[in-house]
Design a protein around this motif. Structure first.
Motif, PDB file in Angstrom:
ATOM      1  N   GLY A  12      27.332 -25.199 -13.869  1.00 25.63           N
ATOM      2  CA  GLY A  12      27.222 -25.944 -12.606  1.00 25.63           C
ATOM      3  C   GLY A  12      28.556 -26.029 -11.878  1.00 25.63           C
ATOM      4  N   PRO A  13      28.627 -25.532 -10.647  1.00 27.87           N
ATOM      5  CA  PRO A  13      29.891 -25.570  -9.900  1.00 27.87           C
ATOM      6  C   PRO A  13      30.436 -26.987  -9.702  1.00 27.87           C
ATOM      7  CG  PRO A  13      28.260 -24.227  -8.732  1.00 27.87           C
ATOM      8  CD  PRO A  13      27.566 -24.850  -9.888  1.00 27.87           C
ATOM      9  N   GLN A  14      29.558 -27.943  -9.446  1.00 28.31           N
ATOM     10  CA  GLN A  14      30.042 -29.315  -9.190  1.00 28.31           C
ATOM     11  C   GLN A  14      30.637 -29.932 -10.451  1.00 28.31           C
ATOM     12  OE1 GLN A  14      30.565 -30.309  -6.348  1.00 28.31           O
ATOM     13  NE2 GLN A  14      29.268 -28.866  -5.236  1.00 28.31           N
ATOM     14  N   GLU A  15      29.978 -29.647 -11.590  1.00 29.87           N
ATOM     15  CA  GLU A  15      30.469 -30.198 -12.868  1.00 29.87           C
ATOM     16  C   GLU A  15      31.863 -29.644 -13.176  1.00 29.87           C
ATOM     17  OE1 GLU A  15      27.948 -29.251 -16.179  1.00 29.87           O
ATOM     18  OE2 GLU A  15      29.385 -30.073 -17.633  1.00 29.87           O
ATOM     19  N   LEU A  16      32.019 -28.329 -12.945  1.00 26.60           N
ATOM     20  CA  LEU A  16      33.317 -27.721 -13.238  1.00 26.60           C
ATOM     21  C   LEU A  16      34.382 -28.219 -12.255  1.00 26.60           C
ATOM     22  CD1 LEU A  16      35.079 -25.882 -14.847  1.00 26.60           C
ATOM     23  CD2 LEU A  16      34.282 -23.950 -13.482  1.00 26.60           C
ATOM     24  N   VAL A  20      37.934 -29.866 -13.317  1.00 24.67           N
ATOM     25  CA  VAL A  20      39.237 -29.283 -12.938  1.00 24.67           C
ATOM     26  C   VAL A  20      40.051 -30.305 -12.144  1.00 24.67           C
ATOM     27  CG1 VAL A  20      40.341 -27.498 -11.515  1.00 24.67           C
ATOM     28  CG2 VAL A  20      38.417 -26.893 -13.020  1.00 24.67           C
ATOM     29  N   LEU A  21      39.382 -30.998 -11.203  1.00 25.92           N
ATOM     30  CA  LEU A  21      40.110 -31.988 -10.400  1.00 25.92           C
ATOM     31  C   LEU A  21      40.610 -33.133 -11.280  1.00 25.92           C
ATOM     32  CD1 LEU A  21      37.953 -32.104  -7.128  1.00 25.92           C
ATOM     33  CD2 LEU A  21      40.217 -31.047  -7.457  1.00 25.92           C
ATOM     34  N   ALA A  22      39.800 -33.509 -12.291  1.00 27.78           N
ATOM     35  CA  ALA A  22      40.234 -34.595 -13.193  1.00 27.78           C
ATOM     36  C   ALA A  22      41.471 -34.159 -13.972  1.00 27.78           C
ATOM     37  CB  ALA A  22      39.091 -34.969 -14.139  1.00 27.78           C
ATOM     38  N   ALA A  23      41.469 -32.908 -14.463  1.00 24.57           N
ATOM     39  CA  ALA A  23      42.630 -32.415 -15.211  1.00 24.57           C
ATOM     40  C   ALA A  23      43.868 -32.394 -14.309  1.00 24.57           C
ATOM     41  CB  ALA A  23      42.344 -31.014 -15.760  1.00 24.57           C
ATOM     42  N   ALA A 101      23.014 -16.972 -10.532  1.00 24.73           N
ATOM     43  CA  ALA A 101      23.144 -16.474  -9.150  1.00 24.73           C
ATOM     44  C   ALA A 101      22.847 -17.573  -8.136  1.00 24.73           C
ATOM     45  CB  ALA A 101      22.226 -15.277  -8.949  1.00 24.73           C
ATOM     46  N   ASP A 102      21.864 -18.433  -8.441  1.00 22.59           N
ATOM     47  CA  ASP A 102      21.502 -19.517  -7.510  1.00 22.59           C
ATOM     48  C   ASP A 102      22.604 -20.548  -7.334  1.00 22.59           C
ATOM     49  OD1 ASP A 102      19.062 -18.445  -7.188  1.00 22.59           O
ATOM     50  OD2 ASP A 102      17.912 -20.154  -7.970  1.00 22.59           O
ATOM     51  N   ASP A 103      23.462 -20.680  -8.359  1.00 17.67           N
ATOM     52  CA  ASP A 103      24.570 -21.644  -8.255  1.00 17.67           C
ATOM     53  C   ASP A 103      25.601 -21.152  -7.244  1.00 17.67           C
ATOM     54  OD1 ASP A 103      23.615 -23.358 -10.325  1.00 17.67           O
ATOM     55  OD2 ASP A 103      24.359 -21.903 -11.803  1.00 17.67           O
ATOM     56  N   ILE A 104      25.704 -19.837  -7.126  1.00 16.15           N
ATOM     57  CA  ILE A 104      26.700 -19.244  -6.228  1.00 16.15           C
ATOM     58  C   ILE A 104      26.080 -18.970  -4.866  1.00 16.15           C
ATOM     59  CG2 ILE A 104      28.173 -17.199  -5.905  1.00 16.15           C
ATOM     60  CD1 ILE A 104      29.145 -19.138  -8.079  1.00 16.15           C
ATOM     61  N   TYR A 105      24.855 -18.471  -4.885  1.00 17.38           N
ATOM     62  CA  TYR A 105      24.149 -18.144  -3.640  1.00 17.38           C
ATOM     63  C   TYR A 105      22.873 -18.980  -3.586  1.00 17.38           C
ATOM     64  CZ  TYR A 105      27.328 -14.166  -3.704  1.00 17.38           C
ATOM     65  OH  TYR A 105      28.446 -13.386  -3.727  1.00 17.38           O
ATOM     66  N   PRO A 106      22.932 -20.177  -2.998  1.00 12.58           N
ATOM     67  CA  PRO A 106      21.741 -21.042  -3.000  1.00 12.58           C
ATOM     68  C   PRO A 106      20.612 -20.400  -2.203  1.00 12.58           C
ATOM     69  CG  PRO A 106      23.496 -21.959  -1.630  1.00 12.58           C
ATOM     70  CD  PRO A 106      24.076 -20.772  -2.322  1.00 12.58           C
ATOM     71  N   PRO A 107      19.378 -20.762  -2.520  1.00 14.90           N
ATOM     72  CA  PRO A 107      18.243 -20.179  -1.802  1.00 14.90           C
ATOM     73  C   PRO A 107      18.465 -20.274  -0.288  1.00 14.90           C
ATOM     74  CG  PRO A 107      17.491 -21.590  -3.584  1.00 14.90           C
ATOM     75  CD  PRO A 107      18.981 -21.755  -3.533  1.00 14.90           C
ATOM     76  N   GLY A 108      18.272 -19.159   0.377  1.00 13.82           N
ATOM     77  CA  GLY A 108      18.436 -19.137   1.830  1.00 13.82           C
ATOM     78  C   GLY A 108      19.869 -18.905   2.297  1.00 13.82           C
ATOM     79  N   TRP A 109      20.777 -18.626   1.360  1.00 12.21           N
ATOM     80  CA  TRP A 109      22.195 -18.489   1.752  1.00 12.21           C
ATOM     81  C   TRP A 109      22.341 -17.409   2.829  1.00 12.21           C
ATOM     82  CZ3 TRP A 109      25.695 -14.400   1.362  1.00 12.21           C
ATOM     83  CH2 TRP A 109      25.195 -13.243   0.725  1.00 12.21           C
ATOM     84  N   CYS A 110      23.255 -17.626   3.747  1.00 17.14           N
ATOM     85  CA  CYS A 110      23.446 -16.656   4.834  1.00 17.14           C
ATOM     86  C   CYS A 110      24.866 -16.721   5.391  1.00 17.14           C
ATOM     87  CB  CYS A 110      22.393 -16.838   5.916  1.00 17.14           C
ATOM     88  SG  CYS A 110      22.265 -18.513   6.528  1.00 17.14           S
ATOM     89  N   THR A 111      25.809 -17.134   4.562  1.00 16.64           N
ATOM     90  CA  THR A 111      27.201 -17.225   5.006  1.00 16.64           C
ATOM     91  C   THR A 111      28.030 -16.201   4.249  1.00 16.64           C
ATOM     92  OG1 THR A 111      26.896 -19.579   5.356  1.00 16.64           O
ATOM     93  CG2 THR A 111      29.169 -18.783   5.250  1.00 16.64           C
ATOM     94  N   PHE A 142      36.526 -20.237  -5.810  1.00 18.29           N
ATOM     95  CA  PHE A 142      37.676 -21.132  -5.631  1.00 18.29           C
ATOM     96  C   PHE A 142      37.215 -22.564  -5.327  1.00 18.29           C
ATOM     97  CE2 PHE A 142      41.081 -17.770  -4.190  1.00 18.29           C
ATOM     98  CZ  PHE A 142      41.094 -17.256  -5.476  1.00 18.29           C
ATOM     99  N   MET A 143      36.055 -22.717  -4.699  1.00 19.56           N
ATOM    100  CA  MET A 143      35.517 -24.065  -4.461  1.00 19.56           C
ATOM    101  C   MET A 143      35.090 -24.708  -5.780  1.00 19.56           C
ATOM    102  SD  MET A 143      35.823 -24.642  -1.324  1.00 19.56           S
ATOM    103  CE  MET A 143      34.855 -26.143  -1.141  1.00 19.56           C
ATOM    104  N   ALA A 144      34.510 -23.903  -6.657  1.00 20.74           N
ATOM    105  CA  ALA A 144      34.046 -24.423  -7.949  1.00 20.74           C
ATOM    106  C   ALA A 144      35.206 -24.668  -8.902  1.00 20.74           C
ATOM    107  CB  ALA A 144      33.054 -23.453  -8.575  1.00 20.74           C
ATOM    108  N   VAL A 145      36.274 -23.877  -8.732  1.00 22.27           N
ATOM    109  CA  VAL A 145      37.436 -23.980  -9.633  1.00 22.27           C
ATOM    110  C   VAL A 145      38.679 -24.216  -8.770  1.00 22.27           C
ATOM    111  CG1 VAL A 145      38.664 -22.911 -11.561  1.00 22.27           C
ATOM    112  CG2 VAL A 145      36.301 -22.244 -11.091  1.00 22.27           C
ATOM    113  N   PRO A 146      38.904 -25.462  -8.362  1.00 22.29           N
ATOM    114  CA  PRO A 146      40.032 -25.748  -7.469  1.00 22.29           C
ATOM    115  C   PRO A 146      41.356 -25.757  -8.245  1.00 22.29           C
ATOM    116  CG  PRO A 146      38.839 -27.767  -7.951  1.00 22.29           C
ATOM    117  CD  PRO A 146      38.087 -26.663  -8.647  1.00 22.29           C
ATOM    118  N   ALA A 147      41.750 -24.559  -8.685  1.00 15.92           N
ATOM    119  CA  ALA A 147      42.915 -24.407  -9.568  1.00 15.92           C
ATOM    120  C   ALA A 147      44.209 -24.390  -8.758  1.00 15.92           C
ATOM    121  CB  ALA A 147      42.767 -23.099 -10.349  1.00 15.92           C
TER     122      ALA A 147
END
Ligand code: AMP
Length: 290
Positions: A12-16, A20-23, A101-111, A142-147
Protein backbone atom coordinates in the motif's frame (compact mmCIF):
# COMPACT_ATOMS: atom_id res chain seq x y z
CA UNK A 1 16.23 0.97 16.61
CA UNK A 2 18.51 -1.78 15.33
CA UNK A 3 18.78 -2.17 11.55
CA UNK A 4 16.14 -4.63 10.41
CA UNK A 5 17.57 -7.79 8.83
CA UNK A 6 14.22 -8.80 7.38
CA UNK A 7 12.56 -6.11 5.26
CA UNK A 8 8.89 -5.37 5.70
CA UNK A 9 7.02 -5.99 2.47
CA UNK A 10 4.38 -3.34 1.86
CA UNK A 11 2.00 -3.05 -1.07
CA UNK A 12 0.00 0.00 0.00
CA UNK A 13 1.50 3.35 -1.07
CA UNK A 14 -0.12 5.26 1.81
CA UNK A 15 1.14 2.80 4.42
CA UNK A 16 4.68 3.04 3.09
CA UNK A 17 4.53 6.81 2.77
CA UNK A 18 3.52 7.10 6.43
CA UNK A 19 6.34 4.77 7.52
CA UNK A 20 8.98 6.68 5.51
CA UNK A 21 7.77 10.06 6.77
CA UNK A 22 7.78 8.76 10.36
CA UNK A 23 11.38 7.54 9.99
CA UNK A 24 12.46 10.87 8.51
CA UNK A 25 10.63 12.66 11.30
CA UNK A 26 12.89 10.80 13.71
CA UNK A 27 15.89 12.19 11.85
CA UNK A 28 16.69 9.11 9.80
CA UNK A 29 17.96 9.57 6.26
CA UNK A 30 16.02 7.38 3.83
CA UNK A 31 17.31 6.08 0.49
CA UNK A 32 15.16 4.62 -2.26
CA UNK A 33 16.07 2.15 -5.02
CA UNK A 34 13.35 1.68 -7.66
CA UNK A 35 13.57 -1.62 -9.59
CA UNK A 36 11.52 -3.96 -11.72
CA UNK A 37 12.79 -6.99 -9.78
CA UNK A 38 14.71 -9.98 -11.19
CA UNK A 39 17.44 -8.53 -9.04
CA UNK A 40 21.13 -9.01 -9.80
CA UNK A 41 24.44 -7.60 -8.58
CA UNK A 42 23.77 -4.30 -10.41
CA UNK A 43 20.66 -3.70 -8.32
CA UNK A 44 22.49 -4.84 -5.19
CA UNK A 45 25.21 -2.24 -5.82
CA UNK A 46 22.53 0.48 -5.74
CA UNK A 47 21.16 -0.92 -2.48
CA UNK A 48 24.66 -1.00 -0.99
CA UNK A 49 25.31 2.59 -2.03
CA UNK A 50 21.97 3.66 -0.54
CA UNK A 51 22.76 1.76 2.66
CA UNK A 52 26.17 3.45 2.88
CA UNK A 53 24.58 6.90 2.49
CA UNK A 54 21.37 6.41 4.47
CA UNK A 55 19.96 5.01 7.70
CA UNK A 56 17.06 3.17 6.07
CA UNK A 57 16.59 1.87 2.54
CA UNK A 58 13.40 1.22 0.60
CA UNK A 59 13.47 -0.92 -2.55
CA UNK A 60 10.50 -1.06 -4.91
CA UNK A 61 9.77 -4.04 -7.12
CA UNK A 62 7.23 -3.23 -9.80
CA UNK A 63 7.24 -4.31 -13.43
CA UNK A 64 5.79 -1.13 -14.82
CA UNK A 65 3.42 -1.87 -17.72
CA UNK A 66 3.39 1.69 -19.07
CA UNK A 67 7.07 1.72 -20.01
CA UNK A 68 6.71 -1.32 -22.30
CA UNK A 69 5.57 -0.91 -25.90
CA UNK A 70 2.71 -3.10 -27.20
CA UNK A 71 5.16 -5.52 -28.86
CA UNK A 72 7.72 -5.55 -26.05
CA UNK A 73 8.41 -8.11 -23.34
CA UNK A 74 6.11 -7.03 -20.48
CA UNK A 75 4.38 -10.38 -20.09
CA UNK A 76 7.56 -12.45 -20.30
CA UNK A 77 9.74 -10.04 -18.27
CA UNK A 78 11.42 -12.20 -15.57
CA UNK A 79 9.62 -12.18 -12.21
CA UNK A 80 11.57 -13.78 -9.35
CA UNK A 81 9.97 -12.55 -6.10
CA UNK A 82 11.44 -15.21 -3.77
CA UNK A 83 15.06 -14.77 -4.82
CA UNK A 84 14.59 -10.98 -4.90
CA UNK A 85 13.47 -11.00 -1.28
CA UNK A 86 16.34 -13.30 -0.31
CA UNK A 87 18.82 -10.85 -1.88
CA UNK A 88 17.32 -7.97 0.08
CA UNK A 89 17.38 -9.79 3.42
CA UNK A 90 20.16 -9.38 5.96
CA UNK A 91 21.21 -5.88 4.98
CA UNK A 92 19.94 -2.38 5.55
CA UNK A 93 16.76 -2.72 3.49
CA UNK A 94 13.90 -1.82 5.76
CA UNK A 95 11.02 -1.77 3.31
CA UNK A 96 10.27 -3.60 0.10
CA UNK A 97 7.52 -1.84 -1.80
CA UNK A 98 5.71 -4.39 -3.96
CA UNK A 99 2.57 -2.62 -5.15
CA UNK A 100 -0.19 -4.11 -7.25
CA UNK A 101 -0.83 -2.40 -10.57
CA UNK A 102 -4.01 -0.84 -9.12
CA UNK A 103 -2.00 0.77 -6.31
CA UNK A 104 0.09 2.62 -8.89
CA UNK A 105 -2.52 3.10 -11.61
CA UNK A 106 -5.95 3.44 -9.96
CA UNK A 107 -8.98 2.42 -12.00
CA UNK A 108 -9.63 5.09 -14.60
CA UNK A 109 -6.15 6.62 -14.33
CA UNK A 110 -5.40 9.09 -17.11
CA UNK A 111 -2.49 11.24 -15.93
CA UNK A 112 0.91 10.92 -17.56
CA UNK A 113 4.15 12.81 -17.25
CA UNK A 114 5.91 13.64 -20.50
CA UNK A 115 9.53 14.75 -20.53
CA UNK A 116 11.01 16.36 -23.64
CA UNK A 117 14.72 17.25 -24.00
CA UNK A 118 16.80 14.23 -23.00
CA UNK A 119 13.84 11.89 -23.59
CA UNK A 120 13.59 12.76 -27.27
CA UNK A 121 16.33 10.78 -29.09
CA UNK A 122 17.84 7.28 -28.90
CA UNK A 123 15.60 5.13 -26.65
CA UNK A 124 12.88 7.78 -26.84
CA UNK A 125 12.80 7.58 -30.61
CA UNK A 126 12.91 3.79 -30.80
CA UNK A 127 10.53 3.15 -27.94
CA UNK A 128 7.71 5.70 -28.24
CA UNK A 129 6.05 6.31 -24.88
CA UNK A 130 8.78 4.51 -22.94
CA UNK A 131 10.12 7.51 -21.07
CA UNK A 132 6.66 8.85 -20.42
CA UNK A 133 5.94 5.51 -18.72
CA UNK A 134 9.21 5.75 -16.77
CA UNK A 135 8.63 9.36 -15.67
CA UNK A 136 5.03 8.63 -14.66
CA UNK A 137 5.91 5.60 -12.56
CA UNK A 138 8.99 7.18 -10.98
CA UNK A 139 6.98 10.23 -9.94
CA UNK A 140 4.25 7.98 -8.53
CA UNK A 141 6.86 5.90 -6.70
CA UNK A 142 8.45 9.05 -5.27
CA UNK A 143 5.04 9.94 -3.80
CA UNK A 144 4.83 6.54 -2.12
CA UNK A 145 8.46 6.67 -0.97
CA UNK A 146 9.22 10.27 0.03
CA UNK A 147 12.93 9.52 0.51
CA UNK A 148 15.88 11.87 0.86
CA UNK A 149 17.64 10.32 -2.14
CA UNK A 150 16.91 7.89 -4.97
CA UNK A 151 19.57 5.67 -6.55
CA UNK A 152 19.70 4.86 -10.26
CA UNK A 153 22.19 2.96 -12.42
CA UNK A 154 24.30 4.59 -15.14
CA UNK A 155 23.52 1.46 -17.16
CA UNK A 156 20.32 3.26 -18.18
CA UNK A 157 22.08 6.55 -18.83
CA UNK A 158 19.31 8.25 -20.76
CA UNK A 159 16.84 7.26 -18.05
CA UNK A 160 18.97 9.00 -15.43
CA UNK A 161 18.89 12.19 -17.52
CA UNK A 162 15.12 11.97 -17.89
CA UNK A 163 14.58 11.40 -14.17
CA UNK A 164 16.95 14.22 -13.21
CA UNK A 165 15.20 16.56 -15.65
CA UNK A 166 11.77 15.66 -14.27
CA UNK A 167 12.94 16.12 -10.67
CA UNK A 168 14.30 19.56 -11.52
CA UNK A 169 11.31 20.64 -13.59
CA UNK A 170 8.70 19.54 -11.04
CA UNK A 171 10.79 20.63 -8.04
CA UNK A 172 10.51 17.16 -6.50
CA UNK A 173 12.23 17.18 -3.09
CA UNK A 174 14.55 14.24 -3.70
CA UNK A 175 18.22 13.90 -4.59
CA UNK A 176 19.02 11.70 -7.60
CA UNK A 177 22.21 9.67 -7.24
CA UNK A 178 23.65 7.89 -10.29
CA UNK A 179 25.80 4.80 -9.61
CA UNK A 180 28.28 3.00 -11.90
CA UNK A 181 27.32 0.07 -14.11
CA UNK A 182 28.11 -3.37 -12.69
CA UNK A 183 29.44 -5.82 -15.28
CA UNK A 184 30.01 -9.53 -15.70
CA UNK A 185 33.70 -10.53 -15.71
CA UNK A 186 33.71 -10.42 -19.54
CA UNK A 187 32.35 -6.87 -19.60
CA UNK A 188 28.66 -7.53 -20.34
CA UNK A 189 26.56 -5.08 -18.33
CA UNK A 190 24.37 -6.96 -15.87
CA UNK A 191 20.71 -6.84 -16.87
CA UNK A 192 17.58 -8.76 -15.99
CA UNK A 193 17.20 -9.33 -19.74
CA UNK A 194 20.53 -11.19 -20.01
CA UNK A 195 18.58 -14.25 -18.79
CA UNK A 196 16.86 -14.33 -22.20
CA UNK A 197 20.13 -14.80 -24.12
CA UNK A 198 20.73 -18.16 -25.78
CA UNK A 199 24.28 -19.47 -25.04
CA UNK A 200 25.74 -18.40 -28.41
CA UNK A 201 24.13 -14.98 -28.13
CA UNK A 202 25.44 -14.64 -24.57
CA UNK A 203 28.99 -14.97 -25.93
CA UNK A 204 28.35 -12.48 -28.72
CA UNK A 205 26.79 -10.02 -26.27
CA UNK A 206 30.28 -8.99 -25.12
CA UNK A 207 30.37 -7.04 -28.41
CA UNK A 208 28.27 -4.36 -26.67
CA UNK A 209 30.99 -3.61 -24.15
CA UNK A 210 33.77 -4.10 -26.71
CA UNK A 211 32.18 -1.52 -29.01
CA UNK A 212 32.31 0.98 -26.15
CA UNK A 213 35.99 0.19 -25.61
CA UNK A 214 36.57 0.72 -29.34
CA UNK A 215 34.84 4.08 -28.96
CA UNK A 216 36.96 5.08 -25.97
CA UNK A 217 40.21 4.31 -27.79
CA UNK A 218 39.15 6.19 -30.91
CA UNK A 219 37.95 9.11 -28.75
CA UNK A 220 41.32 9.26 -26.99
CA UNK A 221 43.02 9.19 -30.41
CA UNK A 222 41.06 12.31 -31.34
CA UNK A 223 38.71 10.81 -33.93
CA UNK A 224 35.49 12.58 -34.87
CA UNK A 225 32.30 11.28 -33.28
CA UNK A 226 30.82 10.31 -36.67
CA UNK A 227 33.87 8.15 -37.41
CA UNK A 228 33.69 6.59 -33.94
CA UNK A 229 30.02 5.77 -34.43
CA UNK A 230 30.91 3.93 -37.66
CA UNK A 231 33.61 1.97 -35.82
CA UNK A 232 31.18 0.97 -33.06
CA UNK A 233 28.53 -0.08 -35.54
CA UNK A 234 31.10 -2.06 -37.55
CA UNK A 235 32.28 -3.92 -34.47
CA UNK A 236 28.74 -4.78 -33.37
CA UNK A 237 27.71 -5.95 -36.82
CA UNK A 238 30.84 -8.08 -37.16
CA UNK A 239 29.67 -9.97 -34.06
CA UNK A 240 26.12 -10.44 -35.32
CA UNK A 241 24.44 -7.72 -33.28
CA UNK A 242 21.55 -5.99 -35.06
CA UNK A 243 22.39 -2.39 -34.25
CA UNK A 244 19.62 -0.01 -33.21
CA UNK A 245 21.97 2.87 -32.51
CA UNK A 246 25.65 3.53 -31.87
CA UNK A 247 26.03 7.12 -30.74
CA UNK A 248 28.72 9.46 -29.41
CA UNK A 249 26.97 12.51 -27.95
CA UNK A 250 27.16 15.13 -25.24
CA UNK A 251 26.70 13.31 -21.92
CA UNK A 252 24.06 15.68 -20.56
CA UNK A 253 22.01 16.86 -23.54
CA UNK A 254 22.56 13.83 -25.82
CA UNK A 255 23.05 16.38 -28.62
CA UNK A 256 26.27 16.76 -30.62
CA UNK A 257 29.50 16.58 -28.58
CA UNK A 258 30.93 19.89 -27.37
CA UNK A 259 34.63 20.73 -26.92
CA UNK A 260 35.62 20.55 -23.25
CA UNK A 261 32.43 18.74 -22.16
CA UNK A 262 32.01 15.14 -21.08
CA UNK A 263 30.64 12.89 -23.82
CA UNK A 264 29.00 9.49 -23.73
CA UNK A 265 29.09 6.51 -26.07
CA UNK A 266 25.75 4.65 -26.12
CA UNK A 267 24.72 1.49 -27.94
CA UNK A 268 21.52 -0.48 -28.38
CA UNK A 269 21.18 -3.70 -30.33
CA UNK A 270 19.46 -7.00 -30.65
CA UNK A 271 20.73 -10.54 -30.40
CA UNK A 272 17.92 -12.85 -31.39
CA UNK A 273 14.82 -11.59 -29.57
CA UNK A 274 16.87 -9.94 -26.81
CA UNK A 275 17.38 -6.21 -26.80
CA UNK A 276 20.48 -4.92 -24.98
CA UNK A 277 21.74 -1.42 -24.19
CA UNK A 278 25.01 -0.14 -22.76
CA UNK A 279 27.05 3.05 -22.50
CA UNK A 280 30.25 4.49 -21.11
CA UNK A 281 31.67 7.93 -20.37
CA UNK A 282 34.15 9.67 -22.65
CA UNK A 283 36.23 12.32 -20.88
CA UNK A 284 36.14 15.95 -21.99
CA UNK A 285 38.59 16.75 -24.78
CA UNK A 286 39.30 19.97 -26.61
CA UNK A 287 38.53 18.88 -30.16
CA UNK A 288 34.75 18.36 -30.28
CA UNK A 289 34.96 16.53 -33.59
CA UNK A 290 31.37 16.21 -34.88
P1 AMP B 1 15.51 -2.26 -13.69
O1 AMP B 1 15.09 -3.26 -12.66
O2 AMP B 1 16.14 -2.84 -14.90
O3 AMP B 1 14.43 -1.25 -13.99
O4 AMP B 1 16.68 -1.41 -13.01
C1 AMP B 1 16.49 -0.78 -11.77
C2 AMP B 1 17.68 0.09 -11.51
O5 AMP B 1 18.87 -0.71 -11.50
C3 AMP B 1 17.88 1.15 -12.60
O6 AMP B 1 18.28 2.37 -11.98
C4 AMP B 1 18.97 0.56 -13.42
O7 AMP B 1 19.75 1.53 -14.11
C5 AMP B 1 19.80 -0.13 -12.36
N1 AMP B 1 20.65 -1.15 -12.97
C6 AMP B 1 20.28 -2.13 -13.85
N2 AMP B 1 21.35 -2.84 -14.25
C7 AMP B 1 22.42 -2.30 -13.63
C8 AMP B 1 23.82 -2.58 -13.65
N3 AMP B 1 24.33 -3.56 -14.38
N4 AMP B 1 24.64 -1.81 -12.89
C9 AMP B 1 24.13 -0.80 -12.14
N5 AMP B 1 22.82 -0.48 -12.07
C10 AMP B 1 21.98 -1.22 -12.82
Amino acid sequence: MADAAEPTVISGPQELRAAVLAARGRGRRVGFVPTMGALHAGHVSLVERAAADCDDVAVSIFVNPTQFGPHEDFTRYPRTPESDLALLTGGRVRWVFAPHADDIYPPGWCTRITVDGPARGLEGELRPGHFSGVATVVCRLFMAVPADAAYFGAKDWQQTLVVRRMVRDLGLPIEVVVCPTVREPDGLAMSSRNAYLAPGDRQRATAMWESLEVAARAWDAGQASSAIERLMRGHLESRGVVVEYAAVVDAESLDAVRPGAEARALVAGRLGATRLIDNRPLPPRQAGGG
